[in-house]
Structures are given as C-alpha cells and as structure tokens.
Design an enzyme around this catalytic site. Structure first.
Site, PDB file in Angstrom:
ATOM      1  N   LYS A  11       0.816  -1.213   0.000  1.00  0.00           N
ATOM      2  CA  LYS A  11       0.000   0.000   0.000  1.00  0.00           C
ATOM      3  C   LYS A  11       0.858   1.275   0.000  1.00  0.00           C
ATOM      4  O   LYS A  11       2.071   1.209   0.272  1.00  0.00           O
ATOM      5  CB  LYS A  11      -0.934  -0.045   1.215  1.00  0.00           C
ATOM      6  CG  LYS A  11      -1.925  -1.220   1.176  1.00  0.00           C
ATOM      7  CD  LYS A  11      -2.914  -1.147   2.338  1.00  0.00           C
ATOM      8  CE  LYS A  11      -3.884  -2.319   2.311  1.00  0.00           C
ATOM      9  NZ  LYS A  11      -4.968  -2.156   3.339  1.00  0.00           N
ATOM     10  N   TYR A  51     -12.632  -1.410  -3.657  1.00  0.00           N
ATOM     11  CA  TYR A  51     -13.118  -1.578  -2.283  1.00  0.00           C
ATOM     12  C   TYR A  51     -14.633  -1.411  -2.180  1.00  0.00           C
ATOM     13  O   TYR A  51     -15.150  -1.117  -1.083  1.00  0.00           O
ATOM     14  CB  TYR A  51     -12.409  -0.595  -1.351  1.00  0.00           C
ATOM     15  CG  TYR A  51     -10.996  -1.022  -0.974  1.00  0.00           C
ATOM     16  CD1 TYR A  51     -10.783  -2.142  -0.159  1.00  0.00           C
ATOM     17  CD2 TYR A  51      -9.890  -0.322  -1.411  1.00  0.00           C
ATOM     18  CE1 TYR A  51      -9.500  -2.543   0.197  1.00  0.00           C
ATOM     19  CE2 TYR A  51      -8.595  -0.713  -1.055  1.00  0.00           C
ATOM     20  CZ  TYR A  51      -8.416  -1.822  -0.241  1.00  0.00           C
ATOM     21  OH  TYR A  51      -7.144  -2.212   0.116  1.00  0.00           O
ATOM     22  N   PHE A  59     -15.126   4.178   7.339  1.00  0.00           N
ATOM     23  CA  PHE A  59     -13.769   4.545   6.908  1.00  0.00           C
ATOM     24  C   PHE A  59     -13.603   4.529   5.388  1.00  0.00           C
ATOM     25  O   PHE A  59     -12.496   4.713   4.895  1.00  0.00           O
ATOM     26  CB  PHE A  59     -12.745   3.604   7.556  1.00  0.00           C
ATOM     27  CG  PHE A  59     -12.978   2.129   7.288  1.00  0.00           C
ATOM     28  CD1 PHE A  59     -12.580   1.541   6.096  1.00  0.00           C
ATOM     29  CD2 PHE A  59     -13.605   1.337   8.245  1.00  0.00           C
ATOM     30  CE1 PHE A  59     -12.786   0.191   5.856  1.00  0.00           C
ATOM     31  CE2 PHE A  59     -13.818  -0.018   8.009  1.00  0.00           C
ATOM     32  CZ  PHE A  59     -13.411  -0.598   6.802  1.00  0.00           C
ATOM     33  N   THR A  93      -5.556  -6.907  10.803  1.00  0.00           N
ATOM     34  CA  THR A  93      -5.798  -5.614  10.143  1.00  0.00           C
ATOM     35  C   THR A  93      -5.180  -4.475  10.954  1.00  0.00           C
ATOM     36  O   THR A  93      -4.543  -3.577  10.391  1.00  0.00           O
ATOM     37  CB  THR A  93      -7.318  -5.385  10.009  1.00  0.00           C
ATOM     38  OG1 THR A  93      -7.898  -6.519   9.362  1.00  0.00           O
ATOM     39  CG2 THR A  93      -7.610  -4.124   9.218  1.00  0.00           C
ATOM     40  N   ARG A 104       2.439  -6.774   8.849  1.00  0.00           N
ATOM     41  CA  ARG A 104       1.796  -5.572   9.401  1.00  0.00           C
ATOM     42  C   ARG A 104       2.421  -5.176  10.736  1.00  0.00           C
ATOM     43  O   ARG A 104       2.561  -3.983  11.032  1.00  0.00           O
ATOM     44  CB  ARG A 104       0.294  -5.790   9.509  1.00  0.00           C
ATOM     45  CG  ARG A 104      -0.398  -5.631   8.134  1.00  0.00           C
ATOM     46  CD  ARG A 104      -1.817  -6.097   8.160  1.00  0.00           C
ATOM     47  NE  ARG A 104      -2.557  -5.682   6.960  1.00  0.00           N
ATOM     48  CZ  ARG A 104      -3.779  -6.139   6.665  1.00  0.00           C
ATOM     49  NH1 ARG A 104      -4.370  -7.027   7.455  1.00  0.00           N
ATOM     50  NH2 ARG A 104      -4.392  -5.729   5.571  1.00  0.00           N
ATOM     51  N   ASN A 114      -2.062   0.193   6.711  1.00  0.00           N
ATOM     52  CA  ASN A 114      -1.520  -1.055   7.248  1.00  0.00           C
ATOM     53  C   ASN A 114      -0.660  -1.843   6.252  1.00  0.00           C
ATOM     54  O   ASN A 114      -0.555  -3.059   6.338  1.00  0.00           O
ATOM     55  CB  ASN A 114      -2.637  -1.909   7.853  1.00  0.00           C
ATOM     56  CG  ASN A 114      -3.716  -2.256   6.842  1.00  0.00           C
ATOM     57  OD1 ASN A 114      -3.554  -1.967   5.658  1.00  0.00           O
ATOM     58  ND2 ASN A 114      -4.776  -2.888   7.285  1.00  0.00           N
ATOM     59  N   HIS A 117      -2.049  -5.511   1.577  1.00  0.00           N
ATOM     60  CA  HIS A 117      -3.354  -6.156   1.374  1.00  0.00           C
ATOM     61  C   HIS A 117      -3.148  -7.630   1.036  1.00  0.00           C
ATOM     62  O   HIS A 117      -2.198  -7.977   0.343  1.00  0.00           O
ATOM     63  CB  HIS A 117      -4.086  -5.487   0.195  1.00  0.00           C
ATOM     64  CG  HIS A 117      -5.295  -6.245  -0.274  1.00  0.00           C
ATOM     65  ND1 HIS A 117      -6.529  -6.102   0.316  1.00  0.00           N
ATOM     66  CD2 HIS A 117      -5.456  -7.169  -1.254  1.00  0.00           C
ATOM     67  CE1 HIS A 117      -7.401  -6.913  -0.290  1.00  0.00           C
ATOM     68  NE2 HIS A 117      -6.772  -7.565  -1.244  1.00  0.00           N
ATOM     69  N   GLU A 128      -9.862  -9.949  -7.598  1.00  0.00           N
ATOM     70  CA  GLU A 128      -8.906  -8.859  -7.399  1.00  0.00           C
ATOM     71  C   GLU A 128      -7.740  -8.962  -8.378  1.00  0.00           C
ATOM     72  O   GLU A 128      -7.260  -7.938  -8.891  1.00  0.00           O
ATOM     73  CB  GLU A 128      -8.404  -8.884  -5.956  1.00  0.00           C
ATOM     74  CG  GLU A 128      -9.511  -8.516  -4.967  1.00  0.00           C
ATOM     75  CD  GLU A 128      -9.152  -8.746  -3.505  1.00  0.00           C
ATOM     76  OE1 GLU A 128     -10.017  -8.479  -2.654  1.00  0.00           O
ATOM     77  OE2 GLU A 128      -8.013  -9.187  -3.212  1.00  0.00           O
TER      78      GLU A 128
HETATM   79  P1  IDP Z   1      -8.125  -6.558   5.770  1.00  0.00           P
HETATM   80  O1  IDP Z   1      -7.300  -5.663   4.872  1.00  0.00           O
HETATM   81  O2  IDP Z   1      -7.341  -7.048   6.936  1.00  0.00           O
HETATM   82  O3  IDP Z   1      -8.818  -7.665   5.008  1.00  0.00           O
HETATM   83  P2  IDP Z   1     -10.713  -5.221   5.856  1.00  0.00           P
HETATM   84  O4  IDP Z   1     -11.680  -5.301   7.000  1.00  0.00           O
HETATM   85  O5  IDP Z   1     -11.044  -5.980   4.605  1.00  0.00           O
HETATM   86  O6  IDP Z   1      -9.265  -5.629   6.407  1.00  0.00           O
HETATM   87  O7  IDP Z   1     -10.554  -3.675   5.518  1.00  0.00           O
HETATM   88  C1  IDP Z   1      -9.943  -3.266   4.313  1.00  0.00           C
HETATM   89  C2  IDP Z   1      -8.994  -2.129   4.617  1.00  0.00           C
HETATM   90  O8  IDP Z   1      -9.746  -1.015   5.105  1.00  0.00           O
HETATM   91  C3  IDP Z   1      -7.980  -2.408   5.734  1.00  0.00           C
HETATM   92  O9  IDP Z   1      -6.857  -3.144   5.300  1.00  0.00           O
HETATM   93  C4  IDP Z   1      -7.624  -1.005   6.166  1.00  0.00           C
HETATM   94  O10 IDP Z   1      -6.738  -0.389   5.240  1.00  0.00           O
HETATM   95  C5  IDP Z   1      -8.982  -0.326   6.092  1.00  0.00           C
HETATM   96  N1  IDP Z   1      -9.686  -0.408   7.381  1.00  0.00           N
HETATM   97  C6  IDP Z   1     -10.295  -1.495   7.920  1.00  0.00           C
HETATM   98  N2  IDP Z   1     -10.841  -1.226   9.120  1.00  0.00           N
HETATM   99  C7  IDP Z   1     -10.558   0.081   9.353  1.00  0.00           C
HETATM  100  C8  IDP Z   1     -10.855   0.975  10.454  1.00  0.00           C
HETATM  101  O11 IDP Z   1     -11.475   0.608  11.448  1.00  0.00           O
HETATM  102  N3  IDP Z   1     -10.397   2.270  10.328  1.00  0.00           N
HETATM  103  C9  IDP Z   1      -9.716   2.708   9.225  1.00  0.00           C
HETATM  104  N4  IDP Z   1      -9.424   1.891   8.177  1.00  0.00           N
HETATM  105  C10 IDP Z   1      -9.834   0.614   8.248  1.00  0.00           C
HETATM  106 MG    MG Z   2     -10.225  -7.535   3.472  1.00  0.00          MG
END
Ligand code: IDP
Ligand code: MG
Length: 139
Positions: A11, A51, A59, A93, A104, A114, A117, A128
């Site tokens: 990212k 997304y 968010f 995450t 991470r 983070n 992905h 994807e």
């Molecule tokens: P993942 O990447 O671990 O699968 P997801 O829940 O699919 O997590 O969320 C996608 C992306 O959205 C995360 O990797 C992160 O960049 C962002 N994200 C997820 N939860 C939050 C949050 O609570 N606050 C801000 N950004 C978030």
């Molecule tokens: Mg995800």
C-alpha cells in the site's frame, strides 16, 4: 484458474517509506512465487471500485483517499494454501493486534495505513487479480 494463488498490494504508506523491497523479500522467503507484479497508482475511481464491498463502512472515504494517494505494488502470488498462508504472513488488520513476525507488525503504521493487502478467499483473489492484471501478465 487461480487455485493456490492470492492477490496482494503493497500500500502507499509502505511504498512511501521505502519498504517495498523488504516486504517482497519476506514474501519470497515465506515460499510465495511471484506470478505477476507491477507498480501503479490507482485513481479515486479505481479505489472505489476495488473496495466497493466496504462502501457503507465509516472509513470508506479515508480508505479511497489513502489507496489512491501514491504508487502501490500489485502482485499475484502462488503457493500451496496461498490465501490463508498469506493472511497469516500479513497479520491482523490492526498492527497493534498483529502477531510478532508478521508484515503488518513490522511495517504498518495504523489500522487504516496497514502496509499490505491480502485477499480473504480464493474467489476474491481471482476477482482482485483480474481487476489489475490481464492473462498475458500472468507468468
Ligand atoms: P483486511 O485488509 O485485513 O482484510 P478489511 O476489514 O477488509 O481488512 O478492511 C480493508 C482495509 O480497510 C484495511 O486493510 C484497512 O486499510 C482499512 N480499514 C479497515 N478497518 C478500518 C478501520 O477501522 N479504520 C480505518 N481503516 C480501516
Ligand atoms: Mg479484506
């Protein structure tokens, strides 16, 4: 078609900090073969589409701005049990909850920024990968 494959993005936060090489090195050392790879910058529209599943989340706008603010490295990775093993390698995450030794834990800044992905299912890995690569870019 993409059995035993997953899709990843390094990212913008990680690319900005110069971590792309170190992350790719750990990915290789963990037994993943690179099937496809390129550096791109997603437009706002690209990030909204990629997304779309998160569009109702609070968010979402921050995520779209973040993911389109600079270059990313996109790649398809191959390994037995690729999706689950890569999710283990990247960690939770939220980097504060990510296990020691995960990408991470080592490279992420925050729950939003983070670093890496990883697809969450074989079906999403295929969707994807097809979003970013044509079959002529898969080796
Ligand atoms: P993942 O990447 O671990 O699968 P997801 O829940 O699919 O997590 O969320 C996608 C992306 O959205 C995360 O990797 C992160 O960049 C962002 N994200 C997820 N939860 C939050 C949050 O609570 N606050 C801000 N950004 C978030
Ligand atoms: Mg995800």
């Amino acid at each position: 078609m993409l059995y035993n494959r997953t899709f990843t993005m390094i990212k913008p936060d990680a690319v900005e900090k110069g971590y792309a090489g170190a992350i790719l090195s750990k990915i290789n050392a963990s037994g993943f073969r690179i099937v496809s790879m390129k550096m791109i910058q997603m437009s706002q529209r690209d990030a909204e589409l990629f997304y779309a599943v998160h569009k109702e989340r609070p968010f979402f706008n921050d995520l779209v701005s973040f993911m389109s603010r600079g270059p990313i490295v996109v790649a398809i990775l191959e390994k037995e049990n690729a999706v689950d093993d890569f999710r283990t390698l990247i960690g939770a995450t939220n980097p504060e909850e990510a296990a020691e030794g995960t990408l991470r834990k080592q490279f992420a800044t925050s729950v939003g920024e983070n670093a890496v992905h990883g697809s969450d299912s074989n079906e999403n890995a295929q969707i994807e990968a097809a979003f970013h690569f044509s079959s002529r870019e898969m080796f």
